[in-house]
Design an enzyme around this catalytic site. Sequence first.
Site, PDB file in Angstrom:
ATOM      1  N   LEU A 167       0.852  -1.187   0.000  1.00  0.00           N
ATOM      2  CA  LEU A 167       0.000   0.000   0.000  1.00  0.00           C
ATOM      3  C   LEU A 167       0.890   1.240   0.000  1.00  0.00           C
ATOM      4  CD1 LEU A 167      -2.655  -1.095   2.662  1.00  0.00           C
ATOM      5  CD2 LEU A 167      -2.472  -1.686   0.231  1.00  0.00           C
ATOM      6  N   ARG A 198       2.625  13.695   8.248  1.00  0.00           N
ATOM      7  CA  ARG A 198       3.489  14.005   9.394  1.00  0.00           C
ATOM      8  C   ARG A 198       4.949  14.241   8.998  1.00  0.00           C
ATOM      9  NH1 ARG A 198       1.334   9.129  12.992  1.00  0.00           N
ATOM     10  NH2 ARG A 198       0.572   8.509  10.940  1.00  0.00           N
ATOM     11  N   LYS A 203      37.219  13.441 -15.634  1.00  0.00           N
ATOM     12  CA  LYS A 203      35.864  13.178 -16.129  1.00  0.00           C
ATOM     13  C   LYS A 203      35.939  12.456 -17.456  1.00  0.00           C
ATOM     14  CE  LYS A 203      33.724  15.323 -19.015  1.00  0.00           C
ATOM     15  NZ  LYS A 203      33.063  16.187 -19.998  1.00  0.00           N
ATOM     16  N   GLY A 205      -0.703   6.683   0.036  1.00  0.00           N
ATOM     17  CA  GLY A 205      -0.923   7.776   0.987  1.00  0.00           C
ATOM     18  C   GLY A 205       0.126   8.871   0.881  1.00  0.00           C
ATOM     19  N   LYS A 207       5.694  10.594   1.828  1.00  0.00           N
ATOM     20  CA  LYS A 207       6.515   9.891   2.819  1.00  0.00           C
ATOM     21  C   LYS A 207       7.308   8.728   2.220  1.00  0.00           C
ATOM     22  CE  LYS A 207       4.403   7.147   5.853  1.00  0.00           C
ATOM     23  NZ  LYS A 207       3.574   6.818   7.029  1.00  0.00           N
TER      24      LYS A 207
HETATM   25  C1  UD1 Z   1      -2.208   1.915   9.833  1.00  0.00           C
HETATM   26  C2  UD1 Z   1      -3.215   0.958  10.502  1.00  0.00           C
HETATM   27  C3  UD1 Z   1      -2.929   0.897  11.990  1.00  0.00           C
HETATM   28  C4  UD1 Z   1      -1.490   0.486  12.230  1.00  0.00           C
HETATM   29  C5  UD1 Z   1      -0.523   1.398  11.465  1.00  0.00           C
HETATM   30  C6  UD1 Z   1       0.864   0.824  11.514  1.00  0.00           C
HETATM   31  C7  UD1 Z   1      -5.302   1.143   9.262  1.00  0.00           C
HETATM   32  C8  UD1 Z   1      -6.687   1.634   9.271  1.00  0.00           C
HETATM   33  N1  UD1 Z   1      -4.564   1.436  10.313  1.00  0.00           N
HETATM   34  O1  UD1 Z   1      -2.443   3.214  10.334  1.00  0.00           O
HETATM   35  O2  UD1 Z   1      -3.804  -0.014  12.626  1.00  0.00           O
HETATM   36  O3  UD1 Z   1      -1.193   0.534  13.619  1.00  0.00           O
HETATM   37  O4  UD1 Z   1      -0.886   1.474  10.066  1.00  0.00           O
HETATM   38  O5  UD1 Z   1       1.801   1.724  10.991  1.00  0.00           O
HETATM   39  O6  UD1 Z   1      -4.920   0.481   8.338  1.00  0.00           O
HETATM   40  N2  UD1 Z   1      -2.363   4.105   2.243  1.00  0.00           N
HETATM   41  C9  UD1 Z   1      -2.873   3.973   0.973  1.00  0.00           C
HETATM   42  N3  UD1 Z   1      -4.073   4.538   0.695  1.00  0.00           N
HETATM   43  C10 UD1 Z   1      -4.800   5.208   1.628  1.00  0.00           C
HETATM   44  C11 UD1 Z   1      -4.272   5.340   2.933  1.00  0.00           C
HETATM   45  C12 UD1 Z   1      -3.063   4.756   3.213  1.00  0.00           C
HETATM   46  O7  UD1 Z   1      -2.257   3.376   0.089  1.00  0.00           O
HETATM   47  O8  UD1 Z   1      -5.889   5.677   1.289  1.00  0.00           O
HETATM   48  C13 UD1 Z   1      -1.042   3.500   2.527  1.00  0.00           C
HETATM   49  C14 UD1 Z   1       0.005   4.504   2.979  1.00  0.00           C
HETATM   50  O9  UD1 Z   1       0.732   5.027   1.886  1.00  0.00           O
HETATM   51  C15 UD1 Z   1       0.868   3.690   3.930  1.00  0.00           C
HETATM   52  C16 UD1 Z   1      -0.086   2.650   4.479  1.00  0.00           C
HETATM   53  O10 UD1 Z   1      -1.196   2.616   3.624  1.00  0.00           O
HETATM   54  O11 UD1 Z   1       1.901   3.036   3.259  1.00  0.00           O
HETATM   55  C17 UD1 Z   1      -0.530   2.979   5.912  1.00  0.00           C
HETATM   56  O12 UD1 Z   1      -1.102   4.248   5.914  1.00  0.00           O
HETATM   57  P1  UD1 Z   1      -0.945   5.209   7.160  1.00  0.00           P
HETATM   58  O13 UD1 Z   1      -1.680   6.448   6.890  1.00  0.00           O
HETATM   59  O14 UD1 Z   1       0.470   5.307   7.567  1.00  0.00           O
HETATM   60  O15 UD1 Z   1      -1.790   4.352   8.255  1.00  0.00           O
HETATM   61  P2  UD1 Z   1      -1.772   4.575   9.797  1.00  0.00           P
HETATM   62  O16 UD1 Z   1      -2.704   5.666  10.139  1.00  0.00           O
HETATM   63  O17 UD1 Z   1      -0.368   4.684  10.250  1.00  0.00           O
HETATM   64 MG    MG Z   2       1.544   4.757   9.313  1.00  0.00          MG
END
Ligand code: UD1
Ligand code: MG
Length: 470
Positions: free
Chosen positions: A14, A21, A359, A17, A28
Amino acid sequence: MAKQSRSPLTVLVLAAGKGTRMRSDTIKLLHEVAGRPMVAHVLEAARGLKPRRTITVVGHQADRVEQALTGESDAFVLQKEQRGTGHAVMQAAAELGKARRGTVLILNGDLPTLRTATLRRLVNRHQRSGAHMTLMSAVLDDATGYGRIVRDEKGGFQRIVEHKDADAAERQIPEINCGIYCARIDKLLPVLEKLRPDNAQGEYYITDAVHYMLERKGLVEAVCHDDAEEVLGVNNRAELARASVTLYGRHAAALQERGVTLLDASRTWIDPRARVGADTVIYPDVYIEGASKVGKHCVIRPGCRISGSTVGNGCEIKDHSVVLDSKIGNDAAVGPFAHLRPGTDLGAEVKIGNFVEIKKTRMGKGAKASHLSYLGDAEIGSGSNIGAGTITCNYDGVNKHRTELGAGVFIGSDTQLVAPVKLGKGAYVGAGSTVTQDVPAGALAVSRTKQTNIKGWVARKQKRRDKGSK
Ligand code: UD1
Ligand code: MG
């Protein structure tokens, strides 16, 4: 169950996102950890399992993420709007559907320090138990921000509650969800359709999938990993720095194991892709970047940067030298304060001294440029000696031109070689010359003006000055 244990593996990362932060214009997952975008490390760890297929969900800065993962991910799926981790997995449903049976390993893209061995254990356990889903957890001193693992009084897995949705008691739970999930594809696909964004963030959570699996009496397990550092997501710049230290530290330890001396491993930054031969000694503040290769029995003195380069055996790279996309042959010596720019190719036993810039230049065996020179777009024959302050004038303001020296050429100090120009085998150039024409083999070229000595000039000048001051 026997069937499950041999079921093909698909990896789903995944990576859509933004990661607010980080407070960055760059998402990120593209921030570098130990010299590579963090998401590339996740793919690398997963590819160690030899999955049948790797799929990456992209969204924010999708083009850049795809570029960063060229050759690492087999397929990309676009998540146009980022509506949560569950929504991200839903975008890949069609791709997963192609595999139908098998196992999917779902990974958050922000886990750069994950090890293949850890993933392998999780996948094996999942496939042996026949669970619908097996996820990884860890226990933290401060679990703020993470999803928490809620267990019943017997310790059985119950559900995951996100920090923002948790009540005061749940927020005391130190066991967190890492964002690493193994699932049976045939059990995951039907529950994806049930996910709803009815939570504090208004998002589709992948973590809700487990609730539906439990409702259907499927087994869901949370396996607690004892090395929390390895399975923690990077969410801010402090965690980013820590992840790099972890990866560099691991690679340094592996190199030490293979016979490399690192005078202070904590002050040596060697890309995990770089190789270093046994009995090589590396001083502090050295950076070895990319897939560089340094041979055996070398010494790399303090403050050097070697990037995308190959260094042979028995070489010495002296203090504060920069070596970029270059090749250095066996038993060569470079520096101190040398700058080898892309396309430098030094033969065996070549010597490059201080303040020499090179070079796109090839130097044959045993050639030397010991002091203060610029050699660009040149071919220097073996055994040639380039005197101090020699400059190839390779650029006429519009085009670059080549300088070619045969074997055993001697260039006197402070010479300009105005390219294009060729000097034949064994030719000599007198110090202070500007060479604008080819020099035949064995000839001496001198182009400086003849010296005249004016006798008594100093005394006469002094006399004039004395008169003037009266
Ligand atoms: C998520 C978990 C949480 C866990 C944490 C660990 C969920 C709902 N929560 O939260 O339980 O403790 O990871 O680090 O899953 N991403 C997408 N599409 C989106 C949103 C996110 O591809 O719409 C990807 C982001 O790029 C990232 C990953 O999913 O690689 C996790 O997203 P992030 O926003 O970091 O989730 P957390 O809020 O940290
Ligand atoms: Mg996270």
